[in-house]
Design a protein around this motif. Structure first.
Motif, short mmCIF file in Angstrom:
data_model
loop_
_atom_site.label_atom_id
_atom_site.label_comp_id
_atom_site.label_asym_id
_atom_site.label_seq_id
_atom_site.Cartn_x
_atom_site.Cartn_y
_atom_site.Cartn_z
N LEU A 53 0.52 -1.12 -0.18
CA LEU A 53 0.15 0.17 -0.38
C LEU A 53 1.22 1.44 0.19
O LEU A 53 1.81 1.59 0.70
CB LEU A 53 -0.84 0.25 1.04
N VAL A 54 0.81 1.55 -0.57
CA VAL A 54 1.47 2.88 -0.78
C VAL A 54 0.71 4.46 -0.76
O VAL A 54 -0.03 5.08 -0.48
CB VAL A 54 1.86 3.74 -2.41
N GLY A 55 1.28 4.96 0.63
CA GLY A 55 0.20 6.49 1.04
C GLY A 55 -0.13 6.05 2.30
O GLY A 55 -1.24 7.06 2.97
N VAL A 56 0.39 4.92 3.10
CA VAL A 56 -0.36 4.45 3.99
C VAL A 56 0.35 5.01 5.45
O VAL A 56 -0.23 5.19 6.84
CB VAL A 56 -0.90 3.15 4.05
N GLN A 57 1.50 3.78 5.67
CA GLN A 57 2.50 4.23 6.37
C GLN A 57 2.37 5.85 6.99
O GLN A 57 2.47 6.73 6.50
CB GLN A 57 3.64 3.75 6.05
N GLN A 58 2.81 6.54 8.21
CA GLN A 58 3.59 7.45 9.12
C GLN A 58 4.86 7.27 10.23
O GLN A 58 3.70 5.96 10.78
CB GLN A 58 2.26 8.37 9.34
N ASN A 59 5.76 7.71 10.52
CA ASN A 59 6.54 7.36 12.00
C ASN A 59 4.98 8.23 12.67
O ASN A 59 4.13 8.99 12.25
CB ASN A 59 7.15 7.76 11.46
N SER A 60 6.04 8.76 13.94
CA SER A 60 5.12 9.30 14.79
C SER A 60 5.51 10.94 14.88
O SER A 60 4.93 10.91 15.64
CB SER A 60 6.19 8.58 16.27
N PHE A 61 6.07 11.17 13.88
CA PHE A 61 6.02 12.59 13.38
C PHE A 61 5.06 13.03 12.66
O PHE A 61 5.50 13.91 12.09
CB PHE A 61 7.56 12.77 13.06
N LYS A 62 4.54 11.40 12.39
CA LYS A 62 3.48 11.72 10.51
C LYS A 62 3.99 12.58 9.32
O LYS A 62 3.62 12.95 8.52
CB LYS A 62 2.18 12.79 10.73
N CYS A 63 5.52 12.02 8.98
CA CYS A 63 5.88 11.79 7.63
C CYS A 63 5.19 10.65 7.45
O CYS A 63 5.43 9.31 7.53
CB CYS A 63 7.33 11.96 8.21
N ASN A 64 4.94 11.38 6.00
CA ASN A 64 4.34 9.83 5.30
C ASN A 64 5.48 9.73 4.29
O ASN A 64 6.81 10.85 3.84
CB ASN A 64 2.94 10.13 5.15
N ASP A 65 4.93 8.49 3.35
CA ASP A 65 5.92 8.94 1.47
C ASP A 65 6.22 10.14 1.07
O ASP A 65 7.03 10.15 0.30
CB ASP A 65 5.68 7.38 0.99
N ALA A 66 4.97 10.80 0.52
CA ALA A 66 5.56 12.02 -0.12
C ALA A 66 7.23 12.84 0.97
O ALA A 66 8.63 13.59 -0.23
CB ALA A 66 4.65 13.10 -0.28
N HIS A 67 7.50 12.56 2.10
CA HIS A 67 8.10 13.85 2.47
C HIS A 67 9.86 12.58 3.14
O HIS A 67 10.21 13.37 2.20
CB HIS A 67 7.52 13.47 4.54
N TRP A 68 8.90 11.37 2.69
CA TRP A 68 10.46 10.53 2.97
C TRP A 68 11.28 10.55 1.32
O TRP A 68 12.21 10.64 1.67
CB TRP A 68 10.22 9.30 3.43
N ALA A 69 10.57 10.97 0.35
CA ALA A 69 10.81 11.10 -1.55
C ALA A 69 11.27 12.46 -1.60
O ALA A 69 12.52 12.44 -1.99
CB ALA A 69 9.88 10.65 -1.98
N ALA A 70 10.59 13.02 -0.92
CA ALA A 70 11.54 14.46 -0.66
C ALA A 70 12.91 14.81 -0.77
O ALA A 70 13.34 16.03 -0.48
CB ALA A 70 10.65 15.61 -0.02
N MET A 71 12.86 14.33 0.38
CA MET A 71 14.55 13.82 1.44
C MET A 71 15.60 12.89 0.90
O MET A 71 16.77 13.01 1.05
CB MET A 71 14.20 13.59 2.74
N GLY A 72 15.18 12.47 -0.04
CA GLY A 72 15.72 10.99 -0.58
C GLY A 72 16.90 11.35 -2.10
O GLY A 72 17.40 12.46 -1.54
N HIS A 73 17.84 11.14 -1.93
CA HIS A 73 19.09 11.05 -2.78
C HIS A 73 18.06 11.94 -4.51
O HIS A 73 18.63 12.34 -4.88
CB HIS A 73 19.99 9.95 -2.64
#
Length: 130
Positions: free
Chosen positions: A13-33
């Protein structure tokens, strides 16, 4: 991206997971290489509201993109803005200061990404006029 495709094809599933800070897939992608490639993939596979999330410290996908050095930061920002991934009426919310009072342009400037900071400043001005 091959791994993303594989996991997606297996039913991840895409866009379902969040960490305890409520960061999601888009946040993680923006921070990637390579944020451009991963954000493009997400835009094709995730619900559009994924890009509109604000996490607990007030960071949007723009704040995350502003903080990380990558070879495709400028292209990723242009992709999000130019391809209507993020609606114009959502920009004021996503570009507002975080809990520390910093806008994406200020985060990029502090990180030494002056060209990116300048581009964010222009987008912030445009969004403020709407």
């Amino acid at each position: 991206i091959d791994v993303c495709d594989y996991l997606y094809d297996c039913g991840a599933l895409v866009g379902v997971q969040q960490n305890s800070f409520k960061c999601n897939d888009a946040h993680w992608a923006a921070m990637g290489h390579k944020p451009l490639i991963t954000l493009q993939w997400l835009a094709a596979h995730a619900p559009p509201q994924l890009f509109l999330a604000i996490q607990v410290h007030g960071h949007s996908v723009f704040h995350k993109l502003a903080a990380q050095h990558s070879s495709s930061q400028l292209e990723a920002l242009s992709f999000l803005a130019d391809k209507n991934i993020i609606p114009l009426n959502a920009l004021p919310l996503l570009l507002r200061p975080d809990e520390s009072g910093r806008r994406p342009s200020e985060i990029a400037s502090c990180a030494g990404f002056l060209h990116l900071s300048s581009l964010f400043e222009r987008i912030e001005k445009i969004s403020a006029s709407h």
